[in-house]
Design an enzyme around this catalytic site. Structure first.
Site, short mmCIF file in Angstrom:
data_model
loop_
_atom_site.label_atom_id
_atom_site.label_comp_id
_atom_site.label_asym_id
_atom_site.label_seq_id
_atom_site.Cartn_x
_atom_site.Cartn_y
_atom_site.Cartn_z
N HIS A 83 0.82 -1.22 0.00
CA HIS A 83 0.00 0.00 0.00
C HIS A 83 0.85 1.26 0.00
O HIS A 83 0.39 2.33 -0.42
CB HIS A 83 -1.02 -0.01 1.15
CG HIS A 83 -0.48 0.31 2.51
ND1 HIS A 83 -0.18 -0.66 3.45
CD2 HIS A 83 -0.21 1.49 3.11
CE1 HIS A 83 0.24 -0.09 4.56
NE2 HIS A 83 0.23 1.22 4.38
N ASP A 219 1.08 -7.72 2.42
CA ASP A 219 1.21 -6.30 2.12
C ASP A 219 2.68 -5.90 1.97
O ASP A 219 3.28 -5.30 2.87
CB ASP A 219 0.54 -5.49 3.23
CG ASP A 219 0.32 -4.04 2.84
OD1 ASP A 219 0.86 -3.61 1.81
OD2 ASP A 219 -0.39 -3.33 3.58
N SER A 627 3.99 2.25 8.46
CA SER A 627 3.73 1.31 7.38
C SER A 627 5.03 1.05 6.63
O SER A 627 5.70 1.97 6.20
CB SER A 627 2.68 1.87 6.42
OG SER A 627 1.42 1.89 7.02
#
Length: 707
Positions: A83, A219, A627
């Site tokens: 992402h 991810d 992230s």
């Protein structure tokens, strides 16, 4: 009696919150180092941060200013979240080469894809410059004067610092302006896409699973840093070569088990851990509900179109993810605040603070802070809610109004000079070209119709049929000519005529009032931070996240979100197959992955049970910006990739509760399994250094016993 129970809970939470906190890596010696080692780490503070020798910090890069990445090979191979690289993957995608759906894997260096405006930045060193920044500031100065002095001092410090010509500097405030650090950085701008799994792996579970556990999302994405022949930052060139890092992270095949030590090293964005109770109450009771409702209305439109049209799905993939992410996060934040009793605990802390003020004779110095800040929050509430609505409706959910918002700045530039106008026009055109690449006027119109009623009863969607700003070609024609000609055409455009009064009202009434009150609140909250650290000295205080490099440590651990429910800390490939829904945009599973599962063709990427781990939970204190951060084991090896938090734990941005706050990480064995067995990109595995620290430690113990 109720207050007594809350005080006991407050004390218990403070004592047990040892695994919370986002710590400055240059200041780990002592308490933090001891605490990490008590949790199982074998790392010293110098292993993590060292100016004179290579250390873990040299492998950690700020990915495009919003995420974290880590170097995992001697040839500049970089790992981050799918992402985080989603915009780049999307930008290279088309109906002919749909890398979002099919994934992308460069089988050699020549196939790696360059990316415009993408950078990775490393920290060279960190220095405490508090004394220099605050020099000459006195208590009797106005806040504006203090700010000006801090600014001029900071500029002088940055000019005087010793650094290489290709390095940059910045000074950041900590503890709400009570401490300042200088960061010397190196930014690399030739970053190329190396590999990405299909969205059915990298985004598996999509919106339904976002912010929740159990999770089964791969991810991750791979990039590579390129440098000039001297290994220094350089703009993209075919002559550039793979970057040679000072340090890269070995990858552990042993993985993790419950209660193992984990450290997350990255660039968390923003937190507000020391907000008073009144501020938290306003956030969860007024601000969040307004923003949630607006984004929900926008998502309802976007999701319907994305499900029905493949081209729109590609165009809106990144936008939808951005809108949906915060929408769901805010819901979880509200849930966690309620479940943890955070507001009551904060009030208990404030009661203890007030009690200690009197006991220590500091009531005269700090006694009015909480009442004053409470009054200011009452005054700012209405304008804060209105400002939030404006931001969501006009700047974050549709695309026509942000373009028109930017064009009002063009009018302002024209009032200054023709040169200023030309510069602003170029900036506007650049932004427009980016927007129109993935623009769909029909979708945007329906989003506009869905969100505008949250701000005004005067909704006129017919502007979409009358404006020049629904296509790049017609928009550019409006911007042709000198400033007088452009402004005349602009002010005759139906959409601009409609939107401009809202923008004028925002700048005339809403923003000035907010900017009048917000600095006063910030000033009082800085004083409150100072007072807390002086009055309640026995408490531990870590600085709020501010986009700078931080260490957070904890353990692999499950959790109990509700009565009679306990979640194990690891998930497996079995769970991916269990969730599989053929053809579903969230839970489809690629055929090859199904085949690998059916044949149990897992290679060396299993745990002791013979299964492939997918994700795991930790008590690490993370937020946006973390992230892509590496999850590092007790030995300094990469075991996971941070990408999310559990829904109830999203409140950790304003209140960390070790009982329910959990971060979610992709297990590196799943990452390696996908790269090797699914993608057939074993050449990337061969670049890495794979280790088995637990296995080696056991062998070493057996050898010692035999002796």
């Amino acid at each position: 009696m109720k207050l007594f129970r809350i005080l006991i809970l407050f004390i218990t939470v403070q004592v047990s919150a040892q695994q919370g906190g986002m710590w400055i890596p240059s200041l780990l010696q002592g308490m933090n180092e001891d605490e990490m080692q008590s949790l199982g780490s074998t790392l010293s503070a110098k292993d993590i941060y060292d100016v004179n020798n290579s250390s873990l910090k040299d492998a950690i890069g700020h990915f495009n200013g919003g995420c974290t990445s880590e170097v995992i090979s001697p040839n500049g191979l970089v790992l981050t979240n799918h992402h985080c690289g989603f915009g780049q993957i999307q930008s290279h995608s088309s109906l002919e080469n749909d890398y979002l759906t099919d994934g992308f894997w460069a089988m050699n260096l020549d196939q790696e894809l360059p990316n415009n405006n993408l950078y990775i930045e490393f920290i060279v060193r960190i220095e405490d410059v508090t004394k220099q920044v605050l020099e000459g500031i006195t208590e009797d100065m106005t806040e504006k004067a203090k700010q000006s002095k801090r600014g001029s001092n900071s500029t002088a410090i940055e000019k005087a610092v010793q650094k290489e010509p290709w390095q940059d500097t910045r000074i950041k405030a900590f503890y709400k302006g009570n401490q300042y650090f200088l960061f010397v950085t190196e930014r690399y701008t030739d970053i190329r896409l190396v590999g990405a799994p299909p969205s059915s792996i990298g985004k598996f579970g999509s919106d339904t699973d976002n912010w929740v556990w159990p999770r089964h999302t791969g991810d991750f994405a791979l990039f590579r840093i390129y440098a000039d022949k001297n290994n220094r930052p350089a703009a993209y060139s075919k002559d550039n070569v793979p970057f040679k890092p000072k340090h890269y992270l070995p990858v552990s095949l042993d993985g993790v088990s419950e209660n193992d030590f984990t450290m997350v090293f990255g660039f968390p964005g923003t937190t507000d851990e020391y907000l008073p109770a009144d501020a938290i109450a306003q956030t969860v009771q007024k601000i969040n509900p307004e923003a949630i409702a607006i984004r929900e209305a926008a998502l309802k439109v976007i999701d319907a179109y994305m499900k029905a049209d493949k081209q729109i799905r590609i165009q809106y993939a990144s936008k939808q993810a951005r809108i949906a992410n915060a929408w769901k996060k805010w819901q979880g934040e509200n849930l966690g605040i309620e479940k943890s009793g955070a507001i009551a605990i904060k009030k208990a802390q404030e009661a203890e603070f007030t009690k200690q003020l009197k006991a220590k004779g500091l009531d005269g110095k700090y006694g009015n802070i909480l009442s004053n800040v409470g009054q200011l929050y009452k005054e700012i509430e209405a304008v804060n809610v209105k400002r939030t609505s404006f931001m969501e409706v006009f700047l974050r959910t549709n695309e026509l109004t942000p373009m028109l918002f930017g064009l009002t700045q063009l009018e302002g530039a024209a009032a200054n000079s023709e040169a200023a106008f030309e510069k602003q026009r170029d900036a506007n055109i650049g932004r427009m070209k980016g927007v129109y690449k993935d623009y769909n006027a029909k979708v945007d119109k329906e989003v506009f119709e869905a969100v505008m009623p949250f701000y005004t009863d005067n909704v006129d969607s017919s502007i979409y049929d009358k404006t020049a700003f629904t296509s790049l070609e017609s928009a550019l024609k409006v911007l042709e000519g000198n400033s007088t000609e452009v402004l005349e055409k602009l002010n005759n455009d139906a959409a601009y005529q409609y939107i401009k009064p809202f923008i004028i009202d925002f700048y005339t009434n809403i923003e000035p009032r907010f900017q009048e009150l917000n600095p006063q609140i910030n000033n009082l909250e800085q004083q409150y931070m100072t007072a807390l650290m002086e009055v309640l000295r026995e408490q531990r205080y870590f600085p709020d996240a501010n986009g700078t490099l931080r260490v957070t440590y904890g353990k692999v651990k499950g959790y109990a979100p509700r009565d009679a429910v306990y979640y194990e800390p690891l998930t497996y490939l079995d769970g991916v197959i269990e969730k599989y829904i053929p053809g579903d945009y969230e839970f489809d599973v690629p055929e090859k992955l199904q085949q690998l599962y059916a044949q149990k063709d897992y290679g060396q990427y299993t745990d002791a049970t013979g299964k492939v781990p997918v994700c795991f939970l930790g008590t690490n204190h993370t937020t946006g910006g973390n992230s892509g951060s590496p999850a590092i084991d007790a030995y300094g090896n990469l075991v996971g990739l941070n990408f999310d938090r559990v829904w109830e734990g999203t409140m950790s941005d304003i209140y960390y509760d070790p009982e329910i706050c959990r971060n979610i990480m992709v297990d590196m064995r799943y990452v390696l399994f996908i790269i090797d067995k699914y993608a057939g990109a074993k050449h990337l595995i061969d670049e890495m250094t794979l280790v088995r620290p637990k296995t080696d430690a056991k062998k070493s113990k057996k050898v010692k016993k035999k002796k």
